[in-house]
Design a protein around this motif. Sequence first.
Motif, PDB file in Angstrom:
ATOM      1  N   MET A 161       0.830  -1.209   0.000  1.00 57.34           N
ATOM      2  CA  MET A 161       0.000   0.000   0.000  1.00 57.34           C
ATOM      3  C   MET A 161       0.865   1.260   0.000  1.00 57.34           C
ATOM      4  N   ILE A 162       1.991   1.209   0.713  1.00 58.88           N
ATOM      5  CA  ILE A 162       2.905   2.357   0.741  1.00 58.88           C
ATOM      6  C   ILE A 162       3.448   2.641  -0.658  1.00 58.88           C
ATOM      7  N   SER A 163       3.875   1.606  -1.362  1.00 60.52           N
ATOM      8  CA  SER A 163       4.391   1.784  -2.724  1.00 60.52           C
ATOM      9  C   SER A 163       3.294   2.277  -3.661  1.00 60.52           C
ATOM     10  N   ALA A 164       2.082   1.738  -3.496  1.00 54.89           N
ATOM     11  CA  ALA A 164       0.961   2.173  -4.329  1.00 54.89           C
ATOM     12  C   ALA A 164       0.634   3.643  -4.083  1.00 54.89           C
ATOM     13  N   THR A 165       0.721   4.070  -2.837  1.00 59.66           N
ATOM     14  CA  THR A 165       0.485   5.477  -2.478  1.00 59.66           C
ATOM     15  C   THR A 165       1.423   6.392  -3.258  1.00 59.66           C
ATOM     16  N   LYS A 166       2.708   6.031  -3.266  1.00 63.32           N
ATOM     17  CA  LYS A 166       3.715   6.870  -3.931  1.00 63.32           C
ATOM     18  C   LYS A 166       3.508   6.903  -5.443  1.00 63.32           C
ATOM     19  N   ALA A 167       3.163   5.759  -6.029  1.00 64.33           N
ATOM     20  CA  ALA A 167       2.967   5.693  -7.475  1.00 64.33           C
ATOM     21  C   ALA A 167       1.717   6.442  -7.913  1.00 64.33           C
ATOM     22  N   LEU A 168       0.601   6.227  -7.202  1.00 61.07           N
ATOM     23  CA  LEU A 168      -0.659   6.877  -7.573  1.00 61.07           C
ATOM     24  C   LEU A 168      -0.556   8.390  -7.419  1.00 61.07           C
ATOM     25  N   ALA A 169       0.159   8.844  -6.381  1.00 60.17           N
ATOM     26  CA  ALA A 169       0.341  10.290  -6.179  1.00 60.17           C
ATOM     27  C   ALA A 169       0.971  10.929  -7.405  1.00 60.17           C
ATOM     28  N   GLN A 170       1.919  10.226  -8.020  1.00 60.78           N
ATOM     29  CA  GLN A 170       2.601  10.773  -9.196  1.00 60.78           C
ATOM     30  C   GLN A 170       1.698  10.764 -10.427  1.00 60.78           C
ATOM     31  N   GLU A 171       0.800   9.797 -10.510  1.00 57.84           N
ATOM     32  CA  GLU A 171      -0.097   9.710 -11.658  1.00 57.84           C
ATOM     33  C   GLU A 171      -1.117  10.840 -11.684  1.00 57.84           C
ATOM     34  N   ILE A 172      -1.632  11.221 -10.518  1.00 56.93           N
ATOM     35  CA  ILE A 172      -2.829  12.078 -10.506  1.00 56.93           C
ATOM     36  C   ILE A 172      -2.622  13.445  -9.876  1.00 56.93           C
ATOM     37  N   GLY A 173      -1.380  13.777  -9.520  1.00 56.28           N
ATOM     38  CA  GLY A 173      -1.134  15.071  -8.884  1.00 56.28           C
ATOM     39  C   GLY A 173      -1.600  16.246  -9.727  1.00 56.28           C
ATOM     40  N   LYS A 174      -1.460  16.132 -11.051  1.00 54.75           N
ATOM     41  CA  LYS A 174      -1.831  17.256 -11.924  1.00 54.75           C
ATOM     42  C   LYS A 174      -3.321  17.567 -11.869  1.00 54.75           C
ATOM     43  N   ARG A 175      -4.104  16.624 -11.347  1.00 53.06           N
ATOM     44  CA  ARG A 175      -5.551  16.843 -11.215  1.00 53.06           C
ATOM     45  C   ARG A 175      -5.929  17.378  -9.829  1.00 53.06           C
ATOM     46  N   LYS A 176      -4.908  17.765  -9.056  1.00 51.72           N
ATOM     47  CA  LYS A 176      -5.133  18.317  -7.709  1.00 51.72           C
ATOM     48  C   LYS A 176      -5.769  17.296  -6.752  1.00 51.72           C
ATOM     49  N   VAL A 177      -5.484  16.034  -7.009  1.00 49.10           N
ATOM     50  CA  VAL A 177      -5.891  14.969  -6.089  1.00 49.10           C
ATOM     51  C   VAL A 177      -4.619  14.463  -5.416  1.00 49.10           C
ATOM     52  N   THR A 178      -4.555  14.563  -4.090  1.00 54.67           N
ATOM     53  CA  THR A 178      -3.360  14.129  -3.366  1.00 54.67           C
ATOM     54  C   THR A 178      -3.569  12.728  -2.787  1.00 54.67           C
ATOM     55  N   VAL A 179      -2.466  12.005  -2.651  1.00 56.11           N
ATOM     56  CA  VAL A 179      -2.503  10.646  -2.106  1.00 56.11           C
ATOM     57  C   VAL A 179      -1.390  10.528  -1.077  1.00 56.11           C
ATOM     58  N   ASN A 180      -1.762  10.276   0.162  1.00 54.23           N
ATOM     59  CA  ASN A 180      -0.773  10.142   1.225  1.00 54.23           C
ATOM     60  C   ASN A 180      -1.099   8.937   2.097  1.00 54.23           C
ATOM     61  N   ALA A 181      -0.110   8.527   2.872  1.00 52.78           N
ATOM     62  CA  ALA A 181      -0.298   7.401   3.789  1.00 52.78           C
ATOM     63  C   ALA A 181       0.057   7.830   5.202  1.00 52.78           C
ATOM     64  N   VAL A 182      -0.651   7.270   6.153  1.00 54.45           N
ATOM     65  CA  VAL A 182      -0.385   7.489   7.578  1.00 54.45           C
ATOM     66  C   VAL A 182       0.004   6.140   8.167  1.00 54.45           C
ATOM     67  N   ALA A 183       1.159   6.106   8.826  1.00 53.47           N
ATOM     68  CA  ALA A 183       1.686   4.846   9.356  1.00 53.47           C
ATOM     69  C   ALA A 183       1.704   4.872  10.884  1.00 53.47           C
ATOM     70  N   PRO A 184       0.630   4.386  11.520  1.00 55.33           N
ATOM     71  CA  PRO A 184       0.617   4.359  12.982  1.00 55.33           C
ATOM     72  C   PRO A 184       1.551   3.277  13.536  1.00 55.33           C
ATOM     73  N   GLY A 185       2.075   3.552  14.730  1.00 59.25           N
ATOM     74  CA  GLY A 185       2.775   2.522  15.491  1.00 59.25           C
ATOM     75  C   GLY A 185       1.765   1.828  16.395  1.00 59.25           C
ATOM     76  N   PHE A 186       2.087   1.709  17.666  1.00 56.65           N
ATOM     77  CA  PHE A 186       1.174   1.049  18.607  1.00 56.65           C
ATOM     78  C   PHE A 186       0.117   2.046  19.084  1.00 56.65           C
ATOM     79  N   ILE A 187      -1.129   1.788  18.698  1.00 56.95           N
ATOM     80  CA  ILE A 187      -2.253   2.664  19.035  1.00 56.95           C
ATOM     81  C   ILE A 187      -3.253   1.860  19.856  1.00 56.95           C
ATOM     82  N   ASN A 188      -3.795   2.454  20.897  1.00 61.84           N
ATOM     83  CA  ASN A 188      -4.802   1.764  21.717  1.00 61.84           C
ATOM     84  C   ASN A 188      -6.042   1.451  20.884  1.00 61.84           C
ATOM     85  N   SER A 189      -6.275   0.168  20.621  1.00 60.48           N
ATOM     86  CA  SER A 189      -7.426  -0.256  19.818  1.00 60.48           C
ATOM     87  C   SER A 189      -7.614  -1.757  20.001  1.00 60.48           C
TER      88      SER A 189
END
Length: 243
Positions: A161-189
């Motif tokens: 998913m991280i690699s897909a995030t980086k690739a898709l961001a490059q494909e569609i940035g010109k359309r003002k659609v951003t793609v980012n990832a959030v990587a949590p560590g240990f979260i109470n859940s």
Amino acid sequence: MKYALVTGGSRGIGKAICIQLASDLKYNILLNYHSNTEAAEATKTEIEKMGVNCDLLRFDVADHDSTQNSIDNWKKDNPEAKVEVLVNNAGITKDGLFIWTNQEAWDSVINTSLNGFYNVTQTVLKDMLRSRYGRVINIVSLSGLKGNPGQVNYSAAKGAMISATKALAQEIGKRKVTVNAVAPGFINSDMTSEFDENELKQLIPLKRFGDPEEVANLVSFLASEKSSYITGEVISINGGLYS
């Protein structure tokens, strides 16, 4: 009407994200869940107290046809609605040493996180590109960045998913659609409820697990116009455990 679609939004981090997007950005929420209707209904009630709509969509993100049909039917019923924000949060773990990982444990974890990302994102992305605005935020994991013993399947899914995030961001940035990832560590859940917190927090510079609301605050920022020049990034939120 502007909506944010959050997968796996009924509990834990997903629920906190739904509430934060409604509270901070006044988005109407399209809450996807898989099986726990009671939790989804409770979250919907909480969100609607903030004066926004919350529509529930029950489908398994790993099932391509069910995902597409559910979202397409919702679009037909809500022709004025526009999904501006997508948070791919749905994910499961089936931990164990790789040599004992059976096919079902491998496939189900990969299908939910990685194929779920494909199934949901492709269904809503064309509309974002047409309107030349959108935010795609993928909830990944510390495991996808550094790997985690006992989680080869989960690390593989989140790393992809991280690699897909980086690739898709490059494909569609010109359309003002951003793609980012959030990587949590240990979260109470629920996902970390069986972990030995006392032992693990010794590894964390901040000496504690994070709260779902802390992840949700970061997602809310990335979903806002304040983040308009950030795309293709993976932002860790882990108390300094790994960055």
